[in-house]
Scaffold this motif. Sequence first.
Motif, mmCIF file in Angstrom:
data_model
loop_
_atom_site.group_PDB
_atom_site.id
_atom_site.type_symbol
_atom_site.label_atom_id
_atom_site.label_comp_id
_atom_site.label_asym_id
_atom_site.label_seq_id
_atom_site.Cartn_x
_atom_site.Cartn_y
_atom_site.Cartn_z
ATOM 1 N N CYS A 20 67.971 -5.194 -10.036
ATOM 2 C CA CYS A 20 67.145 -3.774 -9.846
ATOM 3 C C CYS A 20 65.766 -3.880 -9.247
ATOM 4 O O CYS A 20 65.068 -4.766 -9.286
ATOM 5 N N PRO A 21 65.562 -3.163 -7.948
ATOM 6 C CA PRO A 21 64.341 -3.473 -7.211
ATOM 7 C C PRO A 21 63.124 -2.852 -7.716
ATOM 8 O O PRO A 21 61.821 -3.011 -7.468
ATOM 9 N N VAL A 22 63.256 -2.105 -8.709
ATOM 10 C CA VAL A 22 62.249 -1.405 -9.623
ATOM 11 C C VAL A 22 62.445 -1.523 -10.947
ATOM 12 O O VAL A 22 63.216 -2.590 -11.291
ATOM 13 N N GLU A 23 61.453 -1.277 -11.941
ATOM 14 C CA GLU A 23 61.686 -1.727 -13.245
ATOM 15 C C GLU A 23 62.394 -0.708 -14.118
ATOM 16 O O GLU A 23 61.796 -0.341 -15.182
ATOM 17 N N CYS A 24 63.690 -0.488 -13.951
ATOM 18 C CA CYS A 24 64.370 0.555 -14.557
ATOM 19 C C CYS A 24 65.195 0.309 -15.840
ATOM 20 O O CYS A 24 65.004 1.028 -16.696
ATOM 21 N N PHE A 25 65.284 -1.267 -15.926
ATOM 22 C CA PHE A 25 66.183 -1.412 -17.186
ATOM 23 C C PHE A 25 65.314 -1.677 -18.386
ATOM 24 O O PHE A 25 64.405 -2.677 -18.335
ATOM 25 N N LEU A 32 71.531 -1.743 -23.044
ATOM 26 C CA LEU A 32 70.505 -1.411 -21.948
ATOM 27 C C LEU A 32 70.470 -0.049 -21.602
ATOM 28 O O LEU A 32 71.605 0.573 -21.361
ATOM 29 N N ALA A 33 69.114 0.413 -21.292
ATOM 30 C CA ALA A 33 69.123 1.764 -20.873
ATOM 31 C C ALA A 33 68.467 1.865 -19.277
ATOM 32 O O ALA A 33 67.501 1.106 -19.367
ATOM 33 N N ILE A 34 68.734 2.692 -18.735
ATOM 34 C CA ILE A 34 67.791 3.041 -17.303
ATOM 35 C C ILE A 34 66.969 4.244 -17.568
ATOM 36 O O ILE A 34 67.227 5.248 -18.086
ATOM 37 N N ASP A 35 65.844 3.736 -17.258
ATOM 38 C CA ASP A 35 64.804 4.825 -16.927
ATOM 39 C C ASP A 35 64.824 5.867 -16.054
ATOM 40 O O ASP A 35 64.750 5.297 -14.836
ATOM 41 N N PRO A 36 65.102 6.984 -16.385
ATOM 42 C CA PRO A 36 65.588 7.823 -15.318
ATOM 43 C C PRO A 36 64.619 8.368 -14.093
ATOM 44 O O PRO A 36 64.659 8.632 -13.083
ATOM 45 N N PHE A 67 75.413 10.103 -22.825
ATOM 46 C CA PHE A 67 74.669 8.855 -22.112
ATOM 47 C C PHE A 67 73.375 9.131 -21.363
ATOM 48 O O PHE A 67 72.478 8.486 -21.340
ATOM 49 N N THR A 68 73.583 10.140 -20.616
ATOM 50 C CA THR A 68 72.392 10.447 -19.774
ATOM 51 C C THR A 68 71.251 10.634 -20.475
ATOM 52 O O THR A 68 70.035 10.154 -20.279
ATOM 53 N N ALA A 69 71.158 11.392 -21.311
ATOM 54 C CA ALA A 69 69.905 11.713 -22.192
ATOM 55 C C ALA A 69 69.663 10.781 -22.900
ATOM 56 O O ALA A 69 68.600 10.453 -23.413
ATOM 57 N N LEU A 70 70.722 9.930 -23.674
ATOM 58 C CA LEU A 70 70.503 8.794 -24.117
ATOM 59 C C LEU A 70 69.739 7.557 -23.671
ATOM 60 O O LEU A 70 68.724 6.888 -24.026
ATOM 61 N N ASN A 71 70.105 7.392 -22.451
ATOM 62 C CA ASN A 71 69.297 6.456 -21.648
ATOM 63 C C ASN A 71 67.711 6.945 -21.465
ATOM 64 O O ASN A 71 66.890 6.143 -21.474
ATOM 65 N N ALA A 72 67.612 8.184 -21.211
ATOM 66 C CA ALA A 72 66.273 8.670 -20.953
ATOM 67 C C ALA A 72 65.590 8.455 -22.351
ATOM 68 O O ALA A 72 64.309 7.892 -22.295
ATOM 69 N N GLU A 73 66.217 8.652 -23.515
ATOM 70 C CA GLU A 73 65.580 8.524 -24.846
ATOM 71 C C GLU A 73 65.113 7.136 -25.082
ATOM 72 O O GLU A 73 63.944 6.694 -25.241
ATOM 73 N N LEU A 74 66.096 6.387 -24.920
ATOM 74 C CA LEU A 74 66.001 4.899 -25.447
ATOM 75 C C LEU A 74 65.032 3.996 -24.524
ATOM 76 O O LEU A 74 64.286 3.061 -25.067
ATOM 77 N N LYS A 76 62.601 4.745 -23.186
ATOM 78 C CA LYS A 76 61.049 5.114 -23.463
ATOM 79 C C LYS A 76 60.604 4.299 -24.535
ATOM 80 O O LYS A 76 59.601 3.960 -24.688
ATOM 81 N N HIS A 77 61.632 3.816 -25.502
ATOM 82 C CA HIS A 77 61.291 3.143 -26.796
ATOM 83 C C HIS A 77 61.435 1.262 -26.634
ATOM 84 O O HIS A 77 60.665 0.683 -27.180
ATOM 85 N N TRP A 78 62.172 1.162 -25.895
ATOM 86 C CA TRP A 78 62.478 -0.221 -25.538
ATOM 87 C C TRP A 78 61.844 -1.013 -24.255
ATOM 88 O O TRP A 78 61.338 -0.244 -23.340
#
Length: 106
Positions: A20-25, A32-36, A67-74, A76-78
């Motif tokens: 990942c070229p940015v810090e998404c994961f 693992l969750a992606i920061d949208p 899972f779209t909303a789940l990635n956004a939520e998780l 934030k916390h991880w």
Amino acid sequence: TYVVTENCIQCKYTDCAEVCPVECFHEGPNFLAIDPVECIDCAACVPECPADAIFAEDDVPEDQRDFTALNAELSKHWPVILRKKAAPADADEWNGKPGKRPLLRR
Ligand code: SF4
């Protein structure tokens, strides 16, 4: 954005984080969750995932839309994960198993 879906649960291979070229994961206990907000839609992570768990938001399978909303939520916390690390010892056994959703740990 791109979205990590159910088959990542219990596998968490982390190859995606390395490319990942940015810090998404962001890394949780077994997912693992992606920061949208950070994702630039480059798609580099998709072919790297040995579990084929990453989809463009528009291509997320119907039964995994949440899972779209789940990635956004998780995400934030991880904490951010930038490098590949060893997968769980039993990751290959879990790869492709159905019904892993209830095993997701936060
Ligand atoms: Fe990172 Fe690109 Fe994957 Fe988005 S699509 S999570 S920017 S590698």
